[in-house]
Write a protein that holds these residues in place. Structure first.
Motif, PDB file in Angstrom:
ATOM      1  N   MET A 172      62.084   5.255 162.502  1.00 28.04           N
ATOM      2  CA  MET A 172      63.295   6.140 162.027  1.00 28.04           C
ATOM      3  C   MET A 172      64.694   5.313 162.820  1.00 28.04           C
ATOM      4  SD  MET A 172      64.450   9.762 163.936  1.00 28.04           S
ATOM      5  CE  MET A 172      65.087   8.868 165.365  1.00 28.04           C
ATOM      6  N   GLU A 173      64.487   4.560 163.895  1.00 31.45           N
ATOM      7  CA  GLU A 173      65.475   3.814 164.601  1.00 31.45           C
ATOM      8  C   GLU A 173      66.122   2.861 163.274  1.00 31.45           C
ATOM      9  OE1 GLU A 173      68.358   2.544 167.261  1.00 31.45           O
ATOM     10  OE2 GLU A 173      67.144   4.286 167.159  1.00 31.45           O
ATOM     11  N   LEU A 174      65.013   2.193 162.737  1.00 31.25           N
ATOM     12  CA  LEU A 174      65.478   1.171 161.615  1.00 31.25           C
ATOM     13  C   LEU A 174      66.196   1.904 160.524  1.00 31.25           C
ATOM     14  CD1 LEU A 174      65.375  -1.711 160.412  1.00 31.25           C
ATOM     15  CD2 LEU A 174      63.108  -1.100 159.430  1.00 31.25           C
ATOM     16  N   ALA A 175      65.966   3.256 160.165  1.00 30.78           N
ATOM     17  CA  ALA A 175      66.256   3.661 159.122  1.00 30.78           C
ATOM     18  C   ALA A 175      67.806   4.271 159.546  1.00 30.78           C
ATOM     19  CB  ALA A 175      65.532   4.910 158.761  1.00 30.78           C
ATOM     20  N   ARG A 176      67.909   4.624 160.875  1.00 28.16           N
ATOM     21  CA  ARG A 176      69.347   5.201 161.421  1.00 28.16           C
ATOM     22  C   ARG A 176      70.323   3.890 161.134  1.00 28.16           C
ATOM     23  NH1 ARG A 176      72.064   4.794 165.763  1.00 28.16           N
ATOM     24  NH2 ARG A 176      70.345   3.497 166.888  1.00 28.16           N
ATOM     25  N   LEU A 177      69.909   2.901 161.695  1.00 29.97           N
ATOM     26  CA  LEU A 177      70.653   1.547 161.737  1.00 29.97           C
ATOM     27  C   LEU A 177      71.085   1.338 160.396  1.00 29.97           C
ATOM     28  CD1 LEU A 177      68.763  -0.987 164.459  1.00 29.97           C
ATOM     29  CD2 LEU A 177      71.052   0.550 164.709  1.00 29.97           C
ATOM     30  N   THR A 178      70.057   1.189 159.456  1.00 31.29           N
ATOM     31  CA  THR A 178      70.526   0.785 158.119  1.00 31.29           C
ATOM     32  C   THR A 178      71.532   2.013 157.401  1.00 31.29           C
ATOM     33  OG1 THR A 178      68.251  -0.092 157.796  1.00 31.29           O
ATOM     34  CG2 THR A 178      69.518   0.251 155.542  1.00 31.29           C
ATOM     35  N   PHE A 179      71.161   3.252 157.633  1.00 26.88           N
ATOM     36  CA  PHE A 179      72.148   4.365 157.348  1.00 26.88           C
ATOM     37  C   PHE A 179      73.617   4.189 157.850  1.00 26.88           C
ATOM     38  CE2 PHE A 179      74.128   8.385 158.041  1.00 26.88           C
ATOM     39  CZ  PHE A 179      74.453   8.813 156.605  1.00 26.88           C
ATOM     40  N   ASN A 180      73.613   3.735 159.090  1.00 24.65           N
ATOM     41  CA  ASN A 180      75.062   3.637 159.715  1.00 24.65           C
ATOM     42  C   ASN A 180      75.868   2.550 158.841  1.00 24.65           C
ATOM     43  OD1 ASN A 180      74.634   5.608 161.376  1.00 24.65           O
ATOM     44  ND2 ASN A 180      73.906   4.281 163.234  1.00 24.65           N
ATOM     45  N   ARG A 181      74.838   1.144 158.635  1.00 21.56           N
ATOM     46  CA  ARG A 181      75.617   0.040 157.702  1.00 21.56           C
ATOM     47  C   ARG A 181      75.871   0.646 156.557  1.00 21.56           C
ATOM     48  NH1 ARG A 181      71.434  -2.970 160.285  1.00 21.56           N
ATOM     49  NH2 ARG A 181      70.292  -2.860 158.198  1.00 21.56           N
ATOM     50  N   TYR A 182      75.370   1.428 155.944  1.00 20.72           N
ATOM     51  CA  TYR A 182      75.741   1.887 154.595  1.00 20.72           C
ATOM     52  C   TYR A 182      76.827   2.961 154.541  1.00 20.72           C
ATOM     53  CZ  TYR A 182      71.884  -0.219 151.451  1.00 20.72           C
ATOM     54  OH  TYR A 182      71.168  -0.897 151.041  1.00 20.72           O
ATOM     55  N   GLN A 183      76.679   3.666 155.765  1.00 19.15           N
ATOM     56  CA  GLN A 183      78.077   4.703 155.906  1.00 19.15           C
ATOM     57  C   GLN A 183      79.240   3.782 156.005  1.00 19.15           C
ATOM     58  OE1 GLN A 183      77.734   6.990 159.150  1.00 19.15           O
ATOM     59  NE2 GLN A 183      78.641   8.824 157.763  1.00 19.15           N
ATOM     60  N   GLY A 184      79.413   2.609 156.477  1.00 18.20           N
ATOM     61  CA  GLY A 184      80.345   1.556 156.781  1.00 18.20           C
ATOM     62  C   GLY A 184      80.865   0.917 155.338  1.00 18.20           C
TER      63      GLY A 184
END
Length: 210
Positions: free
Chosen positions: A1-13
């Motif tokens: 889940m932590e990896l998915a959160r970091l990836t999602f934050n990058r895509y949000q940026g």
């Protein structure tokens, strides 16, 4: 889940910067939401498992307590069985009651003798032998004894010759003379004859070396 959160934050940026399309962002957000849901489900499962373990520990403790109570109950039952068994009067051997010490219905305590029992097949005669004649008696010699009625004759075996003197059978005739008291020793002759009764008197009328 932590990896998915970091990836999602990058895509949000990247979406804010206009570097990716909205569709790509939505796909990544869906993946992130699935990861969060999986994490929450797993956390709940762990919580349930831990609760189950705690319950198991409680069950084990209850089981141990129940086993201890069962052992205590079994010990109490065994004691009750012993107490009940001791209410039955048993003779230590087959025999004849020669004397009764208590009456029926009497209150008695543990260890109080109730009756005297004689084994008619296990009896003996004690003979007092003067020291001057003791050398003629030996262990395991076979002897014949005759009762005072001169009719009752029994045979037996010398099973014991006492090492300790009994008493004087003949007193010295003079304190200054050479005569001295003659002492006796007990000679036990095992008879095992049902005709023998306590108090009967016999004399030796024959012997046969072992």
């Amino acid at each position: 889940m932590e990896l998915a959160r970091l990836t999602f934050n990058r895509y949000q940026g990247l979406l804010t910067a206009g570097a990716i399309s909205r569709q790509t962002y939505d796909q990544e957000k869906s993946a992130y939401d699935q990861a969060v849901a999986a994490y929450n489900q797993t956390t709940q499962a762990v919580s349930q498992a831990e609760s189950g373990l705690l319950q198991t520990d409680v069950d084990k403790a209850n089981e141990t307590a129940l086993l201890r109570r069962k052992e205590q109950a079994e010990a109490a039952l065994r004691q009750i069985e012993v107490n009940l068994d001791e209410t039955i009067i048993r003779a230590p051997f087959d025999g004849i009651i020669t004397e009764k010490y208590v009456e029926e219905g009497s209150m008695i305590s543990t260890g109080t003798p109730l009756v005297a029992v004689q084994d008619p097949t296990d009896n003996w005669v004690d003979i007092k032998v003067p020291e001057t004649e003791l050398s003629g008696y030996h262990l395991h010699d076979k002897v014949t004894l005759t009762g005072r009625d001169d009719k009752t004759k029994v045979t037996g075996e010398i099973t014991d010759i006492s090492r300790k003197a009994d008493f004087a059978t003949q007193r010295a005739t003079s304190e200054r003379g050479k005569d001295t008291d003659i002492i006796t020793f007990n000679v036990k002759i095992q008879i095992n004859d049902t005709r023998i009764r306590p108090g009967m008197r016999f004399r030796i009328t024959g012997s046969e070396p072992a």
